[in-house]
Design an enzyme around this catalytic site. Structure first.
Site, PDB file in Angstrom:
ATOM      1  N   GLY A 143       0.782  -1.222   0.000  1.00 15.39           N
ATOM      2  CA  GLY A 143       0.000   0.000   0.000  1.00 15.39           C
ATOM      3  C   GLY A 143       0.814   1.273   0.000  1.00 15.39           C
ATOM      4  N   THR A 144       1.846   1.334   0.816  1.00 13.55           N
ATOM      5  CA  THR A 144       2.637   2.566   0.901  1.00 13.55           C
ATOM      6  C   THR A 144       3.328   2.872  -0.419  1.00 13.55           C
ATOM      7  OG1 THR A 144       2.971   2.329   3.283  1.00 13.55           O
ATOM      8  CG2 THR A 144       4.557   3.681   2.092  1.00 13.55           C
ATOM      9  N   ASN A 160      -9.200   2.847   7.904  1.00 15.27           N
ATOM     10  CA  ASN A 160      -8.531   1.719   8.557  1.00 15.27           C
ATOM     11  C   ASN A 160      -8.799   1.640  10.049  1.00 15.27           C
ATOM     12  OD1 ASN A 160      -7.021   4.172   8.337  1.00 15.27           O
ATOM     13  ND2 ASN A 160      -5.236   3.149   9.174  1.00 15.27           N
ATOM     14  N   GLN A 176      -8.049  -1.189   2.704  1.00 15.36           N
ATOM     15  CA  GLN A 176      -8.913  -1.883   3.660  1.00 15.36           C
ATOM     16  C   GLN A 176     -10.173  -2.443   3.012  1.00 15.36           C
ATOM     17  OE1 GLN A 176      -8.087  -2.653   6.662  1.00 15.36           O
ATOM     18  NE2 GLN A 176      -6.295  -1.344   6.945  1.00 15.36           N
ATOM     19  N   SER A 201      -3.306  -3.912  -1.026  1.00 15.19           N
ATOM     20  CA  SER A 201      -2.177  -4.594  -0.404  1.00 15.19           C
ATOM     21  C   SER A 201      -2.596  -5.997  -0.007  1.00 15.19           C
ATOM     22  CB  SER A 201      -1.699  -3.810   0.818  1.00 15.19           C
ATOM     23  OG  SER A 201      -0.527  -4.366   1.364  1.00 15.19           O
ATOM     24  N   CYS A 239       0.358   1.701  11.937  1.00 15.45           N
ATOM     25  CA  CYS A 239       1.395   2.641  11.506  1.00 15.45           C
ATOM     26  C   CYS A 239       1.540   3.826  12.449  1.00 15.45           C
ATOM     27  CB  CYS A 239       1.103   3.139  10.088  1.00 15.45           C
ATOM     28  SG  CYS A 239       1.101   1.810   8.864  1.00 15.45           S
TER      29      CYS A 239
END
Length: 380
Positions: free
Chosen positions: A69-70, A148, A176, A196, A321
């Site tokens: 995802g990042t 999230n 998500q 992700s 995170c």
């Protein structure tokens, strides 16, 4: 152990792990190599791409594999910034993933303007505010499909139509949502969307960025010709093969999410009926079927999380995170919860969660909460 932290990461499905193992030992070739092992690896990669595309109802050619995802967020933001130099305005929301907030700061350092839209007390976005924020020089609007922490679902379809009517690009962070909500990119006018694998029972280190056919943005990683020159670097074949199967299983399991929602509601009912001074954040908004963000008045959420962890129960105080922060998360602050957010715990279920686990949680929580409150709540 009772695992209720699936929004942080989900357990890889046994079938996924079983499919990945031969990629380490037998089918270990480089997909870019022209010999037999390379051709076999390329075939496995093609199948994985088709499976991920099917989850999104997209074309395989629109799927760019990456590390998660990042990276997908960085590619979308930085790629658009570099590719459209005459448009220097971006729009996002105050409850996005921490990577998006960091990218907003990066954009400002590059001279761009970033408008951050607020949310109401239930975490919902105001579409009228979004419409007012879009300008002729707006390059991209980026919103998440579902939050999230709270699980609140944003009106992506309405937002997409609005953004496209104004001539801006539209990016969705579906990290998500994938595997929990239907995603149909053939009928949803989204330009960019990232997912992700480890959120839907695939491995960590594998993800994808959907780039709609015809859109050209700069690659994030320069190097070889992989991913049609859109992402350099040898593909992580075992992880991507696992992601492909996880995507196929997630697509097949979408109908089963109604059962997950039933368990989520069962847990919330037990908490609200047995534990005084509690509330469900975002309860008046549409939410992911697996997510519950619960506020426990008069205590620190971290203190309760630690007591649960000692008993083999895994949950979180918010996004993985942002773990370790002493203040309520940026999501809770954006919802206007302030100090009340200090007592928040997120429970996120999966298709592997059982009724017995939910009932065990409902029975254990009242005593733990009462005990912690009696000791001062663990508040600092």
């Amino acid at each position: 152990m009772i695992y209720l932290d699936n929004n942080a990461t989900s357990k890889p499905a046994p079938e996924v792990v079983g499919l990945m193992l031969p990629c380490f030992q037998e089918f270990f070739g480089n997909p870019s190599s022209g010999h037999l092992l390379g051709i076999e690896a390329e075939g496995a990669l093609v199948l994985a791409r088709e499976r991920v595309a099917a989850l999104l109802n997209a074309s395989p050619a629109e799927i760019v594999f990456n590390s998660g995802g990042t990276e997908g967020l960085n590619h979308a933001f930085k790629g658009v910034f570099e590719s459209f130099p005459k448009k220097r305005h971006f729009i996002t929301t105050a409850v996005e993933h921490s990577a998006v907030l960091a990218l907003g700061r990066w954009l400002r350092r590059q001279g761009a303007e970033v408008t951050v839209l607020g949310v109401d007390g239930d975490g919902m976005l105001d579409l009228a505010e979004l419409e007012r924020a879009i300008r002729p020089d707006t390059a991209m609007v980026s919103i998440m499909a579902a939050n999230n922490e709270s699980g609140v679902i944003f009106p992506v379809e309405e937002a997409a139509e609005l953004v496209k009517s104004k001539g801006a690009l539209f990016h969705v962070d579906a990290t998500q949502a994938a595997g929990r909500l239907p995603l149909d990119l053939a009928n949803l006018p989204v330009d960019l969307l990232n997912i992700s694998a480890h959120k839907f029972h695939g491995p960590k280190g594998a993800g994808a960025l959907f780039i709609r056919r015809g859109l050209r943005i700069s690659p994030l990683l320069l190097g070889g010709h992989q991913e049609r020159d859109r992402r350099g670097g040898t593909e992580n074949l075992p992880a991507l093969v696992g992601m492909g199967l996880a995507a196929e299983m997630a697509q097949a399991g979408l109908e089963g999410m109604a059962g997950v929602e039933t368990l989520r509601n069962r847990l919330e009912s037990a908490i609200l009926s047995r534990v005084p001074d509690t509330r469900i954040f975002g309860a008046n908004a549409p939410r992911l079927p697996n997510t519950s963000l619960v506020g426990f008045g008069g205590l620190d959420g971290e203190a309760l999380q630690l007591r649960l962890s000692e008993r083999g129960i895994c949950c979180s105080t918010g996004s993985a995170c942002t773990t370790g922060q002493k203040e309520p998360s940026h999501v809770l602050q954006a919802m206007g919860l302030g100090p009340l957010g200090k007592g928040a715990l997120r429970f996120s279920l999966s298709r592997y969660t059982t009724e017995g686990e939910v009932d065990a949680m409902g029975s254990l929580l009242p005593g733990l909460v009462s005990e912690i409150r009696g000791l001062g709540g663990g508040l600092r």
